[in-house]
Write a protein that holds these residues in place. Sequence first.
Motif, mmCIF file in Angstrom:
data_model
loop_
_atom_site.group_PDB
_atom_site.id
_atom_site.type_symbol
_atom_site.label_atom_id
_atom_site.label_comp_id
_atom_site.label_asym_id
_atom_site.label_seq_id
_atom_site.Cartn_x
_atom_site.Cartn_y
_atom_site.Cartn_z
ATOM 1 N N ALA A 12 0.840 -1.194 0.000
ATOM 2 C CA ALA A 12 0.000 0.000 0.000
ATOM 3 C C ALA A 12 0.871 1.239 0.000
ATOM 4 O O ALA A 12 2.084 1.184 0.169
ATOM 5 C CB ALA A 12 -0.917 -0.014 1.215
ATOM 6 N N ALA B 284 -3.737 -2.492 -3.714
ATOM 7 C CA ALA B 284 -4.493 -2.757 -2.496
ATOM 8 C C ALA B 284 -4.105 -1.762 -1.404
ATOM 9 O O ALA B 284 -3.110 -1.054 -1.510
ATOM 10 C CB ALA B 284 -4.223 -4.187 -2.018
ATOM 11 N N GLY B 285 -4.940 -1.717 -0.365
ATOM 12 C CA GLY B 285 -4.627 -0.903 0.795
ATOM 13 C C GLY B 285 -5.048 0.542 0.639
ATOM 14 O O GLY B 285 -5.952 0.875 -0.124
ATOM 15 N N THR B 286 -4.396 1.415 1.386
ATOM 16 C CA THR B 286 -4.688 2.845 1.351
ATOM 17 C C THR B 286 -3.706 3.534 0.415
ATOM 18 O O THR B 286 -2.490 3.444 0.603
ATOM 19 C CB THR B 286 -4.596 3.459 2.749
ATOM 20 N N SER C 212 -16.626 2.511 -6.840
ATOM 21 C CA SER C 212 -15.832 1.324 -7.165
ATOM 22 C C SER C 212 -16.655 0.309 -7.930
ATOM 23 O O SER C 212 -17.888 0.321 -7.881
ATOM 24 C CB SER C 212 -15.291 0.667 -5.884
ATOM 25 N N ILE D 86 -18.732 4.936 -2.793
ATOM 26 C CA ILE D 86 -18.038 4.822 -1.514
ATOM 27 C C ILE D 86 -18.227 6.078 -0.679
ATOM 28 O O ILE D 86 -18.490 6.012 0.527
ATOM 29 C CB ILE D 86 -16.534 4.553 -1.753
ATOM 30 N N PRO E 220 -8.944 4.704 0.992
ATOM 31 C CA PRO E 220 -8.633 3.590 1.898
ATOM 32 C C PRO E 220 -9.229 2.273 1.420
ATOM 33 O O PRO E 220 -10.167 2.232 0.614
ATOM 34 C CB PRO E 220 -9.278 4.039 3.205
ATOM 35 N N ASN E 221 -8.669 1.206 1.923
ATOM 36 C CA ASN E 221 -9.232 -0.139 1.756
ATOM 37 C C ASN E 221 -9.418 -0.548 0.293
ATOM 38 O O ASN E 221 -10.385 -1.233 -0.055
ATOM 39 C CB ASN E 221 -10.576 -0.244 2.490
ATOM 40 N N MET E 222 -8.499 -0.131 -0.554
ATOM 41 C CA MET E 222 -8.602 -0.534 -1.950
ATOM 42 C C MET E 222 -8.384 -2.044 -2.100
ATOM 43 O O MET E 222 -7.613 -2.657 -1.373
ATOM 44 C CB MET E 222 -7.579 0.216 -2.814
ATOM 45 N N VAL E 223 -9.102 -2.610 -3.048
ATOM 46 C CA VAL E 223 -8.931 -4.010 -3.429
ATOM 47 C C VAL E 223 -8.222 -4.014 -4.782
ATOM 48 O O VAL E 223 -8.663 -3.347 -5.724
ATOM 49 C CB VAL E 223 -10.289 -4.722 -3.536
ATOM 50 N N TYR F 276 -11.636 1.888 -9.566
ATOM 51 C CA TYR F 276 -12.205 3.012 -8.829
ATOM 52 C C TYR F 276 -12.347 4.214 -9.753
ATOM 53 O O TYR F 276 -11.548 4.406 -10.680
ATOM 54 C CB TYR F 276 -11.311 3.357 -7.630
#
Length: 565
Positions: free
Chosen positions: A28, A353-355, A376, A392, A409-412, A417
Motif C-alpha cells: 500500500a 491494495a490498501g490505502t 468502485s 463509496i 482507503p481499503n482498496m482491493v 475506482y
Amino acid sequence: MSRFRVLALALVTTATALVTASPPAAAAGATLTVNVAQPFRPVTHVASGGLYGLAENSRPADSTLLPIKVNSLTQPAPGVGQRPNGQPPGGDSLLVSPQATRAGAGEFIRMPDIYPDFPYRWVSWDDWLAKVNTMVNARLSATTVTNVIGWELWNEPDYTWNTAAAGNFNDAWVRTYRAVRALDTLTPIVGPSTATYNRSWMQSFLTNAKNTGTLPDIICWHELQNPTRIASDIADYRNLESSLGISPRRISINEYAATSEVDVPGRIASYVAKLERGGVESAHRAFWYEYGTMNGLVVNNSQPTGTWWLYKWYGDMAGNMVTTTTTTTTGLDGFASYDGTRKIVNVAFGNEAGTNTVNLTGLGALGSSVRVTLTSTPSSGRFTAVTAPTTISTTTRTVSGGQLSVSVPNMVATSAYQLVVEPVSGVPAYQQRYEAENASVFRAQRLSASSASGGGYVGRIDNSGTPRTDSYVDFVVNMPTARSYTMTIGYANGTGATATQGLAYNGGSWSTVSYPPTAAWGEFGATVSTTVTLRAGYNVIRLAKGSPFFSGGTGYAELDYIQLT
C-alpha cells in the motif's frame, strides 16, 4: 492472440504469447498524480474496443455498447470459418457492420479467420489467394458498409505462420499485400499483428516491407503478457521506425490483456492508462472465451459485468485526456480526463491494495470548493452481472493552490475506482456540448487550434462517393428526455463559398446543413443551427461529406463541436 482453442488450451502458457501475468503489487501507499492542467490529446476512448466483440443478430445489445463509446473492433473475415473455442463460426465483419455503425465503431477485418482452425491450418497458395480475392470482393460489393478501417492480412505470424508449408512470412506478406491492393487500393492495411513485440522480428519485417513498398498503414502487435511492457515496446518501435527512415505509422494494439487479467477491472485500468499514455490509435480487448460479449463485458446479452463499469466511466470521459503519473511501475495506475465545458475531472484507477492516494493539480478553474465522488466496481468475472457500481463516498473538499489530495482507503487490487471532481456550484444537468475531436471520426483528421472549443477540431472531411473513403463524424450523445433540440454547430469554412454536409441521426433520413464562408480554415467562432428530434438516452448523430444514401456534400467545412439545448 486469437483464442480459437478449447479453454484448457487457452490457459496453457506458450513461449511466444501466453505468459502468466504477474499479480498486482500488494504493497500500500502508492500515489497517482493527475495534472488537470496538462492535457495530452483529445478523449477518443482508444482502448474501448474488442476482438470478436460483436456477433450476428445484435449481440450484445446496443444498450451495452453505446455507453462505453466503442472505438473500434477486430472482426472475422466475410464468410468466417473460425470456430472460436469450439463455438460455431460467427462475428462476420460485414454482417455485424450495421450494429458496429450504430455504436460508432470502426472495424479491422482479420483475413485468416476465413480458416476454421487455430493455429491456422495452411492449405496452399492457390487456396489462400483465391480466398483473399473472395474476401476483398465481398467487401467491395457491400456498398453500404463504411466502417471498415483496415485489412489485417494475418494474425500472429510469429506463432501461427507455417514456414515449412508456405515459405518465409516476409515474402508471404508482400504477396498478400499486393493481392489485396490489386483489388482495393483505398482501405488501410494492418500488420504484422505479432503475438508479442520483438525488435529483431519487427526489424526484419519492416526492412523487407520498406524495400518492397508494402509497409502497413497501421502497425499492430499484441500486448498479452503484462501492462508494464507497453511503454517500452512502443518506445522501442518508434526508435526502430525512425532508424529505418520510415515515417511514423499509426499504432494499434488489437489484442490486450491475458486470461487472468481481462475480467479484472483493476488490472485493466493499468492497461488502459498505459495505452493512452503511449499514444496508440486503437486497442482491443483480447478474445479468450465467448464471442459477441464484448470480451466478457456483457452477460445475458444485455447485463453489465463489473469490468463493464470501468469502460462506462471511460465512455463518460469527454474533453481531453490529462497527464497521470504513478509512483509504482507494477501497481497503482490510472487515466483521467478534463471536460473544460462542464468543469468535470474524471479519474479511473486501480491495480493496488490498501490505502493509496490520488493527488490532483491544476484545479484552479473549478474554484475553491469541489464535490468529490468516489465509486468502485468489483472483479465479478464474465458471468456475474453488476447492476451498478458502488458509491463509496461523496464529500465537499477545499482546493488550495489548485491542488487536492484524496486518500482512498481499503482498496482491493482487483477492483477499479472512479474519482469525479466537480464544482460544488454544480454542473449542467446533461452534457450539452460534444467536441468533434471526441467523436467517431472516419477518413478525416483531428487537428488543434487555439480558437477551437477545447483546443481541437476535425478537418479534412473531404471524401464522398465510395464507402471505403467517405468522410463523416459520428457523435454519440446521451439526452435526458425525448424531444426536439436545437443543435448548434461550431465550424470553419475557408472556401469563400457556402459548403454543405449531410445530417442524419439514429439511422433516419438525411437533411442538409449549410455552412456560410468564414474568415479562414482553423479559425473558429462561427455557428449554424438546426433542429433535431432525439430520443431519451443514447443517440448517434452523423455529419457527413459522404455516406450511404446521401448524395454527398458540396465544398468543405471543418467541425468544432455540436451543442444540444
